[in-house]
Design a protein around this motif. Structure first.
Motif, PDB file in Angstrom:
ATOM      1  N   HIS A  89     -20.316 -18.463  12.330  1.00 55.21           N
ATOM      2  CA  HIS A  89     -21.688 -18.006  12.583  1.00 55.21           C
ATOM      3  C   HIS A  89     -22.705 -19.139  12.664  1.00 55.21           C
ATOM      4  CE1 HIS A  89     -19.887 -14.138  11.499  1.00 55.21           C
ATOM      5  NE2 HIS A  89     -20.924 -13.575  12.069  1.00 55.21           N
ATOM      6  N   ALA A 248     -18.633  -9.703   7.967  1.00 52.00           N
ATOM      7  CA  ALA A 248     -17.734 -10.395   8.899  1.00 52.00           C
ATOM      8  C   ALA A 248     -16.288 -10.167   8.461  1.00 52.00           C
ATOM      9  CB  ALA A 248     -18.057 -11.884   8.932  1.00 52.00           C
ATOM     10  N   GLU A 278     -20.718  -8.532  11.780  1.00 52.83           N
ATOM     11  CA  GLU A 278     -20.045  -8.803  13.054  1.00 52.83           C
ATOM     12  C   GLU A 278     -21.094  -9.037  14.142  1.00 52.83           C
ATOM     13  OE1 GLU A 278     -17.067  -9.300  12.933  1.00 52.83           O
ATOM     14  OE2 GLU A 278     -16.046  -7.948  11.555  1.00 52.83           O
TER      15      GLU A 278
END
Length: 307
Positions: A89, A248, A278
């Motif tokens: 990320h 996630a 997500e």
């Protein structure tokens, strides 16, 4: 599994600047964050009653965006360079921050037949990709650093390893515990390069720290004084257990699963830091639009339409 052989050293490399002194380290990073004004809403802290866990819901603002804000805000260069693995990320956060502060972002990515979901999101957010076929990630980091130097851009190390990122995380965690009126007795988070884990140890020095390695072996200086677990699945694979909030699946969810199996009883609610949820591109067209299949020795800058 390739991430189950970790350092036994308990050195926190982010405390080297103060010779390992925890109290001085907290003062140092709080001072370094100074008058930083975080544009994101304050972290959301919720009690997850089924598991008796206090969850810091940084997925609501993408915690890596908050972590990187101070660094990007203070960076004088108008061009940033970073290496974006197929999962992670940090590149997505940098893409958003580059928009916030009107900077150009170039992402070096490992070549493949098709871009990954996270790479597609970063490109959709405005990052300019460069693809290289590599034997190992250090080669890509070296190429990205040299490219940044040639462009007089700022190179940001993998995992956002920078003292201004540590300062932002320490300040955020310290603020949370002040708002709560106490520090945690115990906390858990996922670990890759360990920036978050080491920062939380500085902000909450008396807490029992627990990290779950999800991507790689943890090296000397990266661990600090945490109890370290290895999740028994490859990084690209999802967790076997997921919480009932956005998480996630190949990162934070693995730490959540491990925490449920190993957290101590009788210490009050443990705290869990949820970095991100997500993220997917708004259009699947990106997978065909961006040609990421570079040749050996090639530094490929694909041409594509953003429309």
């Amino acid at each position: 599994m390739s991430h189950d052989t970790h350092t036994q050293s308990r050195r926190n490399q982010d405390l080297d600047v103060v010779n390992g002194d925890k109290s001085a380290g907290l003062d140092y990073y709080l001072s370094l964050s100074g008058d930083w004004q975080d544009p994101s809403p304050p972290p959301t802290v919720l009690h997850h009653s089924p598991s008796d866990v206090v969850v810091i819901r940084e997925d609501l603002v993408d915690g890596k965006m908050r972590a990187g804000d101070l660094l990007v805000q203070r960076t004088k260069a108008d061009h940033l360079v970073y290496v974006a693995p197929r999962f992670g990320h940090a590149a997505l956060a940098l893409a958003k921050l580059s928009k916030r502060y009107s900077k150009k972002l170039t992402l070096f990515m490992p070549a493949a037949k098709q871009i990954s979901e996270h790479q597609a999101v970063a490109i959709e957010l405005g990052a300019e990709p460069i693809f290289m076929r590599i034997a190992a990630m250090p080669n890509l980091n070296k190429a990205a650093r040299e490219y940044a130097e040639s462009k007089r851009a700022t190179f940001i190390p993998l995992g956002l390893r920078h003292e201004l990122v540590t300062a932002a995380l320490v300040r955020t965690a310290w603020n949370i515990s002040n708002e709560m009126g106490h520090q945690p007795m115990e906390f858990w988070c996922a670990v890759s390069t360990g920036v978050l884990m080491r920062s939380l140890q500085i902000a909450w020095p008396n807490a029992v720290a627990n990290g779950v390695a999800v991507a790689r072996n943890v090296h000397e200086g990266e661990r600090g004084e945490c109890e370290l677990y290895s999740y028994p699945r490859a990084f690209a694979q999802d967790s076997l257990v997921r919480p009932d909030f956005p998480c996630a699946s190949n990162y934070d969810a693995k730490a959540w699963h491990t925490m449920l199996d190993h957290k101590r009883d009788g210490v009050g609610p443990v705290w869990f830091w949820n970095v991100a949820g997500e993220m997917r591109p708004t259009s699947d067209a990106w997978y065909d639009r961006v040609d990421s299949n570079a040749k050996w020795g090639e530094m490929k800058k694909p041409k594509f339409s953003r429309r």
